[in-house]
Design a protein around this motif. Structure first.
Motif, PDB file in Angstrom:
ATOM      1  N   SER A   1       0.829  -1.202   0.000  1.00  0.00           N
ATOM      2  CA  SER A   1       0.000   0.000   0.000  1.00  0.00           C
ATOM      3  C   SER A   1       0.866   1.256   0.000  1.00  0.00           C
ATOM      4  N   LYS A   2       2.004   1.222   0.706  1.00  0.00           N
ATOM      5  CA  LYS A   2       2.929   2.357   0.681  1.00  0.00           C
ATOM      6  C   LYS A   2       3.502   2.530  -0.715  1.00  0.00           C
ATOM      7  N   HIS A   3       3.808   1.402  -1.362  1.00  0.00           N
ATOM      8  CA  HIS A   3       4.361   1.446  -2.712  1.00  0.00           C
ATOM      9  C   HIS A   3       3.365   2.085  -3.679  1.00  0.00           C
ATOM     10  N   THR A   4       2.107   1.677  -3.606  1.00  0.00           N
ATOM     11  CA  THR A   4       1.094   2.261  -4.496  1.00  0.00           C
ATOM     12  C   THR A   4       0.871   3.736  -4.160  1.00  0.00           C
ATOM     13  N   GLU A   5       0.967   4.094  -2.882  1.00  0.00           N
ATOM     14  CA  GLU A   5       0.802   5.500  -2.488  1.00  0.00           C
ATOM     15  C   GLU A   5       1.950   6.338  -3.048  1.00  0.00           C
ATOM     16  N   ILE A   6       3.166   5.836  -2.945  1.00  0.00           N
ATOM     17  CA  ILE A   6       4.325   6.548  -3.473  1.00  0.00           C
ATOM     18  C   ILE A   6       4.218   6.664  -4.991  1.00  0.00           C
ATOM     19  N   LYS A   7       3.752   5.596  -5.611  1.00  0.00           N
ATOM     20  CA  LYS A   7       3.602   5.601  -7.067  1.00  0.00           C
ATOM     21  C   LYS A   7       2.581   6.659  -7.499  1.00  0.00           C
ATOM     22  N   SER A   8       1.478   6.761  -6.782  1.00  0.00           N
ATOM     23  CA  SER A   8       0.459   7.762  -7.141  1.00  0.00           C
ATOM     24  C   SER A   8       0.979   9.179  -6.905  1.00  0.00           C
ATOM     25  N   VAL A   9       1.773   9.386  -5.849  1.00  0.00           N
ATOM     26  CA  VAL A   9       2.356  10.706  -5.593  1.00  0.00           C
ATOM     27  C   VAL A   9       3.325  11.078  -6.716  1.00  0.00           C
ATOM     28  N   LEU A  10       4.138  10.111  -7.130  1.00  0.00           N
ATOM     29  CA  LEU A  10       5.081  10.376  -8.218  1.00  0.00           C
ATOM     30  C   LEU A  10       4.354  10.670  -9.527  1.00  0.00           C
ATOM     31  N   GLU A  11       3.274   9.960  -9.794  1.00  0.00           N
ATOM     32  CA  GLU A  11       2.487  10.229 -11.001  1.00  0.00           C
ATOM     33  C   GLU A  11       1.889  11.632 -10.966  1.00  0.00           C
ATOM     34  N   MET A  12       1.397  12.028  -9.788  1.00  0.00           N
ATOM     35  CA  MET A  12       0.820  13.362  -9.629  1.00  0.00           C
ATOM     36  C   MET A  12       1.895  14.429  -9.830  1.00  0.00           C
TER      37      MET A  12
ATOM     38  N   ASP B   1       4.643  14.129 -11.593  1.00  0.00           N
ATOM     39  CA  ASP B   1       4.982  14.123 -13.012  1.00  0.00           C
ATOM     40  C   ASP B   1       3.949  14.915 -13.815  1.00  0.00           C
ATOM     41  N   LYS B   2       2.700  14.728 -13.468  1.00  0.00           N
ATOM     42  CA  LYS B   2       1.618  15.445 -14.163  1.00  0.00           C
ATOM     43  C   LYS B   2       1.743  16.945 -13.928  1.00  0.00           C
ATOM     44  N   LEU B   3       2.041  17.337 -12.692  1.00  0.00           N
ATOM     45  CA  LEU B   3       2.202  18.762 -12.380  1.00  0.00           C
ATOM     46  C   LEU B   3       3.396  19.353 -13.121  1.00  0.00           C
ATOM     47  N   ASN B   4       4.491  18.610 -13.196  1.00  0.00           N
ATOM     48  CA  ASN B   4       5.663  19.085 -13.942  1.00  0.00           C
ATOM     49  C   ASN B   4       5.348  19.284 -15.415  1.00  0.00           C
ATOM     50  N   LYS B   5       4.567  18.368 -15.988  1.00  0.00           N
ATOM     51  CA  LYS B   5       4.178  18.508 -17.402  1.00  0.00           C
ATOM     52  C   LYS B   5       3.280  19.724 -17.604  1.00  0.00           C
ATOM     53  N   GLN B   6       2.386  19.971 -16.643  1.00  0.00           N
ATOM     54  CA  GLN B   6       1.511  21.144 -16.744  1.00  0.00           C
ATOM     55  C   GLN B   6       2.322  22.438 -16.665  1.00  0.00           C
TER      56      GLN B   6
ATOM     57  N   GLU C   1       7.772  23.080 -30.220  1.00  0.00           N
ATOM     58  CA  GLU C   1       6.423  22.998 -30.801  1.00  0.00           C
ATOM     59  C   GLU C   1       5.872  21.569 -30.714  1.00  0.00           C
ATOM     60  N   SER C   2       6.713  20.576 -31.037  1.00  0.00           N
ATOM     61  CA  SER C   2       6.259  19.182 -30.968  1.00  0.00           C
ATOM     62  C   SER C   2       5.995  18.775 -29.508  1.00  0.00           C
ATOM     63  N   LEU C   3       6.830  19.270 -28.586  1.00  0.00           N
ATOM     64  CA  LEU C   3       6.615  18.972 -27.164  1.00  0.00           C
ATOM     65  C   LEU C   3       5.300  19.582 -26.689  1.00  0.00           C
ATOM     66  N   LYS C   4       5.011  20.801 -27.133  1.00  0.00           N
ATOM     67  CA  LYS C   4       3.766  21.466 -26.764  1.00  0.00           C
ATOM     68  C   LYS C   4       2.562  20.684 -27.277  1.00  0.00           C
ATOM     69  N   LEU C   5       2.626  20.197 -28.488  1.00  0.00           N
ATOM     70  CA  LEU C   5       1.514  19.432 -29.057  1.00  0.00           C
ATOM     71  C   LEU C   5       1.316  18.109 -28.300  1.00  0.00           C
ATOM     72  N   LYS C   6       2.437  17.441 -27.918  1.00  0.00           N
ATOM     73  CA  LYS C   6       2.335  16.201 -27.152  1.00  0.00           C
ATOM     74  C   LYS C   6       1.705  16.448 -25.787  1.00  0.00           C
ATOM     75  N   LEU C   7       2.105  17.519 -25.136  1.00  0.00           N
ATOM     76  CA  LEU C   7       1.572  17.820 -23.799  1.00  0.00           C
ATOM     77  C   LEU C   7       0.086  18.174 -23.871  1.00  0.00           C
ATOM     78  N   ILE C   8      -0.308  18.829 -24.922  1.00  0.00           N
ATOM     79  CA  ILE C   8      -1.732  19.168 -25.084  1.00  0.00           C
ATOM     80  C   ILE C   8      -2.534  17.904 -25.331  1.00  0.00           C
ATOM     81  N   GLU C   9      -2.015  16.958 -26.111  1.00  0.00           N
ATOM     82  CA  GLU C   9      -2.709  15.708 -26.395  1.00  0.00           C
ATOM     83  C   GLU C   9      -2.896  14.862 -25.151  1.00  0.00           C
TER      84      GLU C   9
END
Length: 195
Positions: A149-160, A162-167, A185-193
């Motif tokens: 459960s700690k592993h899944t919690e850490i994984k979800s925090v890391l995913e969050m 990562d998502k914030l960094n992309k935003q 430009e290509s990075l911007k299009l990927k992040l928008i997708e």
């Protein structure tokens, strides 16, 4: 196959066969040592129960000999035979497994202390026995579930994260006034997708 030096039972067999007490007798095999310990363990455990019962009923003025006599009587009435392993019980009775839970009435200390001696010194052991096999397995299983459960919690925090960094990266690219390079430009299009 287990090698001679690795298995605890093999070490016991080797120790017994090299003992002074066994010189002149046939050597015992591993199965014989295990079988003897099984019988000895069973009978000593039964006598420990009788001894605890006798110790709980110790009257004022009774000494250790009176308690021992009563314990032997309890064993005889319960098992239908005399207890013949008193020498083994005297060796084992202060080990954690066979330590009496009942205290003699003349002892004022709250916990029984066992002194374990070795070549370097003595170590004092107090308190409870270590957990049994089933309790240890249950604790290990529970620990594994908690770690998962700690592993899944850490994984979800890391995913969050990562998502914030992309935003943040997307916001920086959108705020940029200069014309974007092909890579930006290509990075911007990927992040928008992705969003």
């Amino acid at each position: 196959m287990v090698t001679e030096g690795r298995c605890y039972s093999h070490k016991i067999k080797n120790y017994y066969n090299s003992s002074v007490h066994s010189t002149g007798f046939f050597t015992r095999e591993l199965g014989q040592c295990k079988q003897r310990w099984g019988r000895l363990n069973d009978l000593v455990c039964k006598f420990c129960g009788c001894y605890d019962l006798a110790l709980r009923g110790q009257a004022s003025g009774e000494n250790e000999n009176d308690v021992m006599k009563r314990a032997l009587d309890f064993y005889f009435s319960d098992q239908g035979s005399k207890f013949t392993l008193e020498h083994a019980w005297r060796e084992l009775r202060h080990d954690q497994k066979w330590c009496s839970l009942a205290k003699p009435k003349d002892l004022a200390t709250p916990k029984r202390k066992t002194v374990v001696g070795d070549a370097e010194g003595e170590e004092e052991v107090t308190g409870a026995r270590p957990p049994g096999i089933k309790a240890a397995k249950a604790a290990k299983k529970k620990k594994g579930v908690q770690e998962e459960s700690k592993h899944t919690e850490i994984k979800s925090v890391l995913e969050m994260k990562d998502k914030l960094n992309k935003q943040k990266l997307l916001e920086k690219l959108l705020e940029k006034r200069d014309p974007l390079s092909e890579m930006e430009e290509s990075l911007k299009l990927k992040l928008i997708e992705v969003e």
